[in-house]
Scaffold this motif. Sequence first.
Motif, PDB file in Angstrom:
ATOM      1  N   ASP A   1     118.383  31.445  18.103  1.00 57.44           N
ATOM      2  CA  ASP A   1     118.448  30.543  19.265  1.00 57.44           C
ATOM      3  C   ASP A   1     119.708  29.675  19.219  1.00 57.44           C
ATOM      4  O   ASP A   1     120.304  29.386  20.251  1.00 57.44           O
ATOM      5  CB  ASP A   1     117.210  29.648  19.324  1.00 57.44           C
ATOM      6  N   THR A   2     120.127  29.288  18.017  1.00 59.14           N
ATOM      7  CA  THR A   2     121.333  28.468  17.930  1.00 59.14           C
ATOM      8  C   THR A   2     122.589  29.297  18.189  1.00 59.14           C
ATOM      9  O   THR A   2     123.585  28.791  18.691  1.00 59.14           O
ATOM     10  CB  THR A   2     121.448  27.790  16.558  1.00 59.14           C
ATOM     11  N   LEU A   3     122.551  30.559  17.850  1.00 55.22           N
ATOM     12  CA  LEU A   3     123.713  31.424  18.086  1.00 55.22           C
ATOM     13  C   LEU A   3     123.903  31.727  19.576  1.00 55.22           C
ATOM     14  O   LEU A   3     125.024  31.812  20.057  1.00 55.22           O
ATOM     15  CB  LEU A   3     123.566  32.738  17.321  1.00 55.22           C
TER      16      LEU A   3
ATOM     17  N   LEU B   1     122.838  28.483  25.386  1.00 58.53           N
ATOM     18  CA  LEU B   1     123.786  28.243  26.466  1.00 58.53           C
ATOM     19  C   LEU B   1     123.934  26.743  26.670  1.00 58.53           C
ATOM     20  O   LEU B   1     122.940  26.003  26.644  1.00 58.53           O
ATOM     21  CB  LEU B   1     123.279  28.886  27.762  1.00 58.53           C
ATOM     22  N   PRO B   2     125.151  26.282  26.882  1.00 62.58           N
ATOM     23  CA  PRO B   2     125.312  24.834  27.145  1.00 62.58           C
ATOM     24  C   PRO B   2     124.670  24.495  28.496  1.00 62.58           C
ATOM     25  O   PRO B   2     124.624  25.307  29.408  1.00 62.58           O
ATOM     26  CB  PRO B   2     126.834  24.636  27.179  1.00 62.58           C
ATOM     27  N   PRO B   3     124.163  23.300  28.634  1.00 57.05           N
ATOM     28  CA  PRO B   3     123.518  22.924  29.919  1.00 57.05           C
ATOM     29  C   PRO B   3     124.551  22.917  31.041  1.00 57.05           C
ATOM     30  O   PRO B   3     125.713  22.561  30.859  1.00 57.05           O
ATOM     31  CB  PRO B   3     122.962  21.522  29.644  1.00 57.05           C
TER      32      PRO B   3
END
Length: 62
Positions: free
Chosen positions: A49-51, A54-56
């Motif tokens: 999930d960290t890889l 997506l940025p907000p």
Amino acid sequence: MEEDCATPKRRECRIPEANMCPPPPRKKAVGETKREPPKNGYFQPPDLDTLFALPPRTQVCA
């Protein structure tokens, strides 16, 4: 007199007879030893999930 097509009947033209069928495949041996787990443990991948996070979104599409 016309000659019609015919299947050759000579012995050299025949498909040879099969001698024997091949033997069936062998089964795996029963009671094979299982591998021991690795001493350092299994590979632990990083948190996916960290890889792939997506940025907000800051802009709104109109």
